[in-house]
Design a protein around this motif. Structure first.
Motif, PDB file in Angstrom:
ATOM      1  N   ALA A 376     -34.502  24.530  10.990  1.00 42.35           N
ATOM      2  CA  ALA A 376     -35.855  25.093  10.703  1.00 42.35           C
ATOM      3  C   ALA A 376     -35.708  26.167   9.771  1.00 42.35           C
ATOM      4  CB  ALA A 376     -36.462  25.352  12.040  1.00 42.35           C
ATOM      5  N   LEU A 417     -36.724  21.335   8.617  1.00 37.16           N
ATOM      6  CA  LEU A 417     -38.044  21.387   9.149  1.00 37.16           C
ATOM      7  C   LEU A 417     -38.553  22.699   8.440  1.00 37.16           C
ATOM      8  CD1 LEU A 417     -38.165  20.213  12.714  1.00 37.16           C
ATOM      9  CD2 LEU A 417     -38.521  18.518  10.640  1.00 37.16           C
ATOM     10  N   ALA A 419     -42.133  25.644   8.206  1.00 33.59           N
ATOM     11  CA  ALA A 419     -43.210  26.245   8.631  1.00 33.59           C
ATOM     12  C   ALA A 419     -43.288  27.707   8.235  1.00 33.59           C
ATOM     13  CB  ALA A 419     -43.392  26.341  10.291  1.00 33.59           C
ATOM     14  N   ALA A 441     -47.526  27.999  16.365  1.00 27.09           N
ATOM     15  CA  ALA A 441     -47.432  26.964  17.083  1.00 27.09           C
ATOM     16  C   ALA A 441     -46.552  25.938  16.174  1.00 27.09           C
ATOM     17  CB  ALA A 441     -48.802  26.099  17.449  1.00 27.09           C
ATOM     18  N   GLU A 442     -46.695  25.729  14.816  1.00 25.00           N
ATOM     19  CA  GLU A 442     -45.949  24.870  13.985  1.00 25.00           C
ATOM     20  C   GLU A 442     -44.589  25.455  13.819  1.00 25.00           C
ATOM     21  OE1 GLU A 442     -46.379  22.774   9.670  1.00 25.00           O
ATOM     22  OE2 GLU A 442     -47.364  24.837  10.048  1.00 25.00           O
ATOM     23  N   ILE A 444     -43.032  27.413  16.277  1.00 27.24           N
ATOM     24  CA  ILE A 444     -42.147  27.301  17.135  1.00 27.24           C
ATOM     25  C   ILE A 444     -41.748  25.750  17.464  1.00 27.24           C
ATOM     26  CG2 ILE A 444     -42.610  27.122  19.951  1.00 27.24           C
ATOM     27  CD1 ILE A 444     -44.430  29.471  19.635  1.00 27.24           C
ATOM     28  N   ALA A 445     -42.912  24.887  16.921  1.00 28.01           N
ATOM     29  CA  ALA A 445     -42.376  23.304  17.259  1.00 28.01           C
ATOM     30  C   ALA A 445     -41.155  23.074  16.393  1.00 28.01           C
ATOM     31  CB  ALA A 445     -43.735  22.443  16.950  1.00 28.01           C
ATOM     32  N   ALA A 446     -40.994  23.630  15.103  1.00 27.37           N
ATOM     33  CA  ALA A 446     -39.991  23.085  14.256  1.00 27.37           C
ATOM     34  C   ALA A 446     -38.626  23.882  14.879  1.00 27.37           C
ATOM     35  CB  ALA A 446     -40.281  24.031  13.029  1.00 27.37           C
ATOM     36  N   GLU A 448     -37.957  24.555  18.054  1.00 24.46           N
ATOM     37  CA  GLU A 448     -37.351  23.881  19.019  1.00 24.46           C
ATOM     38  C   GLU A 448     -36.600  22.504  18.688  1.00 24.46           C
ATOM     39  OE1 GLU A 448     -40.993  25.026  22.395  1.00 24.46           O
ATOM     40  OE2 GLU A 448     -41.067  23.494  21.308  1.00 24.46           O
ATOM     41  N   ARG A 449     -36.790  22.086  17.721  1.00 29.21           N
ATOM     42  CA  ARG A 449     -36.299  20.603  17.207  1.00 29.21           C
ATOM     43  C   ARG A 449     -35.068  21.044  16.462  1.00 29.21           C
ATOM     44  NH1 ARG A 449     -41.281  19.982  18.662  1.00 29.21           N
ATOM     45  NH2 ARG A 449     -42.131  18.199  19.372  1.00 29.21           N
ATOM     46  N   LEU A 498     -36.611  31.758  21.897  1.00 29.31           N
ATOM     47  CA  LEU A 498     -36.348  30.195  21.997  1.00 29.31           C
ATOM     48  C   LEU A 498     -34.737  29.927  22.522  1.00 29.31           C
ATOM     49  CD1 LEU A 498     -38.772  28.640  19.398  1.00 29.31           C
ATOM     50  CD2 LEU A 498     -39.395  28.961  21.859  1.00 29.31           C
TER      51      LEU A 498
END
Length: 728
Positions: A376, A417, A419, A441-442, A444-446, A448-449, A498
């Motif tokens: 990310a 990824l 963001a 939010a975007e 964090i989503a990136a 986390e993956r 995270l």
């Protein structure tokens, strides 16, 4: 004699020397024509075959504002290389492009601004305060390093031809100039003689005496009550009388108007113009010199005094070959295709690599594997093109952002990824009440993956720079805070929470107080404003294709509370040479992916006579498993000085490359002048007594020792004899 030669005016006769030709040319000019040549946009004099000429051009890190050109890392990044040979190569490339552009443009009748051969670069002011928005243009806080970089840049710009100048370099802003930007037109920099000669003048002296710079730009401010562009002390006594400067002086733009208005030193525009001329300023960037004719009529200045400046300016143009056939001037043959050519693009990449400073690498997180499943890339500077450039830049043919560089570097199977996460500096609600954390939010989503996260934070030229050029600065171009702006630190903390491996890349032109990051983030890379190839350079370091070796050319303080007020020009408490508080990251600091071991530090003698130099040798070995550069630094401390002196001072630098298990003997020579001190009267004195030499890859301070886990080597020698007063 050939009849055709009899009809050629002497000033056009290329068999004559430049002095004769200039003398003859000026005799043909009317007073009005002479005055028309004393402004930056000099008029054409068609009757004598003199084309118009615009003196204003810029090239701090590449030919600026004249279309496509190679954009090298901003000057502060080049300084982080601690490599004067590299800076020389960069300046040669810049002058090649400048020459090529000039000849192509003039052949097509374009003689406008930013198209000439007189470059108002480099900026060699001392970066004494981290708030200064133009510190990014400098080579940092140290007089020795600034002088070495400045001389290399000047020589690379001006060339080494025995007759012609390749271009004209213009060290600026002379002198004692480093903010605040908002006060520069009215500010009076009060400085004692010791600080003047110990800190603020050395780099200017070296670029003039050693580098042979043919031009100098005066500063906006006053220094000790005298306007810098009309200072008898700076322009006549020091520059011309003491240093033997033979070139021309140009004002900063509008600085002569300032003499009359904000400074209120002159009572009229005519008096301001005359004051500048009489005290040694030859060329005006501004409009006030139109008052020179009136000043002459009023007896404030004579035509003979005007002639002195006109001759200096035409001498520069003759030395540039502007009045000679192209076939006689070697630099006219540089092809236009050199602009942003592959060789220069590679040099921009090499320079960006050498500028990278690894600030932290806990647990050897770096380099990352290119075959990670998912990475990310998060942050407002990840995909920014403007962040690559810094101020006073050209336009590259390609922008390689950090995100671009990472995508190019990783394996085809690695998912990247991206963001933005947050804006660079905004903390307020957006349109229709959108929350400033809307990008979290975007991000964090990136994260986390991802198997690893690369956070691209910092500041930008929108937040620091020259007065009037910076859109979002609340300090008139300067910075009022050193923290990460906006919501960047909140975003950084959120992603860190995270539990993923996090690499922080900061892009900036001046120090940041990233105290929380230093305590918590495992890997931190300082990337500056890295130029057109910056993204590739960052990726090369992060993924191990380049072993970083850059060093900080400026101290990163923990807090603004640790340094004096911005307007205080006394050096006490400032920079590594005088700072009393512990820094976050010290001057000269930087890590590597390998380990270098120093041994066998020796001097050619433990006792020398006053006036003798001393030879220093040390062995440096790469005891790690990968090749890399090491920046070998020599510091000198006067242990028994009769006055306050710097804690220690950088007196030698050599950047070397060593393969695994390779060892080299590095040699330095400390000249008598480098042992001398400056007393309170500004005298340069070499005193007998004890001196300590430190050699290592860092400063000998405790903070560097803590950060690197290494100590530098040291030894002492004694100077015997009486006090020797030396030429400054």
């Amino acid at each position: 004699m050939d009849k055709s030669m009899e009809d050629v005016p002497l000033y056009k006769d290329t068999t004559k020397d430049f002095e004769e030709r200039v003398e003859d040319l000026v005799k043909h000019l009317s007073l009005e024509e002479k005055v028309s040549q004393l402004v930056y946009n000099a008029s054409a004099i068609s009757s004598l075959g003199i084309p118009e000429y615009n003196w204003w051009n810029e090239c701090i890190h590449g030919v600026a504002r004249a279309g496509v050109a190679t954009v090298f890392p901003q000057a502060i990044g080049m300084a982080a290389s601690f490599n004067q040979d590299l800076v020389y190569k960069v300046a040669v490339a810049i002058s090649d492009e400048g020459r090529a552009k000039y000849h192509e443009f003039t052949r097509q009748g374009d003689r406008g601004i930013y198209k000439g051969l007189t470059f108002w670069s480099p900026n060699i002011n001392i970066f004494r305060d981290p708030r200064w928005g133009r510190g990014q243009e400098t080579y940092g806080e140290d007089p020795y390093l600034t002088g070495r970089m400045g001389v290399a840049f000047v020589k690379g710009l001006q060339g080494d031809h025995p007759k012609y100048l390749k271009t004209v370099a213009t060290p600026k802003h002379y002198a004692v100039h480093s903010g605040p930007e908002s006060l520069r037109h009215e500010f009076n920099a009060k400085v004692n003689k010791k600080d003047m000669y110990e800190t603020y003048l050395p780099a200017f002296k070296e670029t003039v005496k050693e580098g042979k710079a043919y031009s100098i730009m005066g500063a906006y401010n006053r220094t000790n009550d005298e306007p810098c562009c009309a200072s008898p002390t700076l322009l006549q006594k020091i520059l011309r009388d003491d240093w033997g400067f033979e070139g021309f002086v140009v004002s900063d733009c509008g600085a002569i108007e300032d003499i009359y208005e904000p400074h209120k030193v002159a009572s009229s525009p005519e008096e301001a113009a005359a004051m500048a001329f009489k005290n040694g300023c030859d060329l005006c960037c501004g409009k006030i010199f139109k008052n020179l004719l009136k000043a002459i009529q009023e007896g404030l200045i004579t035509e003979e005094e005007v002639d002195v400046s006109v001759k200096r300016l035409f001498m520069a143009r003759f030395k540039l070959g502007m009045f000679d056939p192209e076939e006689e001037v070697p630099y006219t043959q540089i092809p236009y295709e050199v602009n942003n050519c592959n060789e220069h693009i590679q040099l921009a990449l090499d320079t960006a690599r050498e500028s990278m400073v690894l600030l932290k690498n806990e647990g050897n997180l770096l380099p990352l594997s290119k075959t990670l499943g998912t990475i990310a890339v998060i942050g407002p500077n990840a995909q920014s093109q403007k962040i690559l450039l810094g101020n006073y830049s050209g336009t590259p043919s390609e922008y390689v952002t950090v995100l671009d560089g990472i995508r190019r570097k990783v394996s085809p199977d690695t998912k990247v990824l991206y963001a933005e996460g947050c804006e660079l500096a905004n903390t307020s609600e957006g349109y229709w009440g959108a929350k400033p954390t809307k990008g979290f939010a975007e991000a964090i989503a990136a994260a986390e993956r991802a198997d690893a996260v690369i956070m691209c934070m910092g500041i930008s030229p929108a937040l620091e720079g020259e007065e009037g050029e910076v859109a979002e600065s609340d300090g008139g171009g300067d910075r009022t805070k050193l923290d990460l702006p906006g919501l960047q630190e909140e975003l950084l903390k959120t992603i860190y929470s995270l539990g993923k491996p996090v690499v922080l890349v900061i892009l900036n032109g001046s120090p940041l107080s990233i105290n929380w990051a230093q305590e918590n983030i495992p890997a931190i890379l300082e990337a500056w404003y890295p130029g057109e190839q910056g993204g590739n350079a960052v990726a090369d370091v992060i993924f191990g294709d380049y072993n970083p070796a850059g060093r900080l050319p400026v101290t990163f303080v923990k807090s603004l509370d640790d340094i004096p007020p911005f307007t205080d020009y006394n050096m006490k408490g400032r920079t590594y040479r005088f700072m009393e508080k512990e820094s976050l990251y010290p001057f000269g600091y930087g890590l590597s992916y390998t380990t270098f071991e120093y041994s066998n530090l020796r001097l050619n003698s433990d006792i020398i006579k006053v006036g003798e130099g001393i030879n220093v040798k040390v062995d440096v070995e790469n005891v790690g498993f990968i090749a890399g550069d090491e920046v070998v630094q020599l510091y000198l401390k006067d242990i028994e000085a009769s006055v306050d002196v710097p804690i220690w001072e950088l007196r030698g630098v050599k950047r070397i490359h060593l393969g695994p298990s390779e060892k080299k003997t590095i040699e330095f020579n400390i000249a008598p002048r480098q042992m001398a001190l400056i007393d309170e009267q500004g005298r340069c004195l070499l005193e007998p007594g004890q001196f300590r030499v430190y050699v290592g890859g860092q400063q000998p301070d405790k903070r560097s020792e803590v950060l690197t886990g290494k100590k530098v080597l040291s030894c002492e020698f004694e100077v015997k004899g009486g006090i020797l007063e030396m030429e400054y």
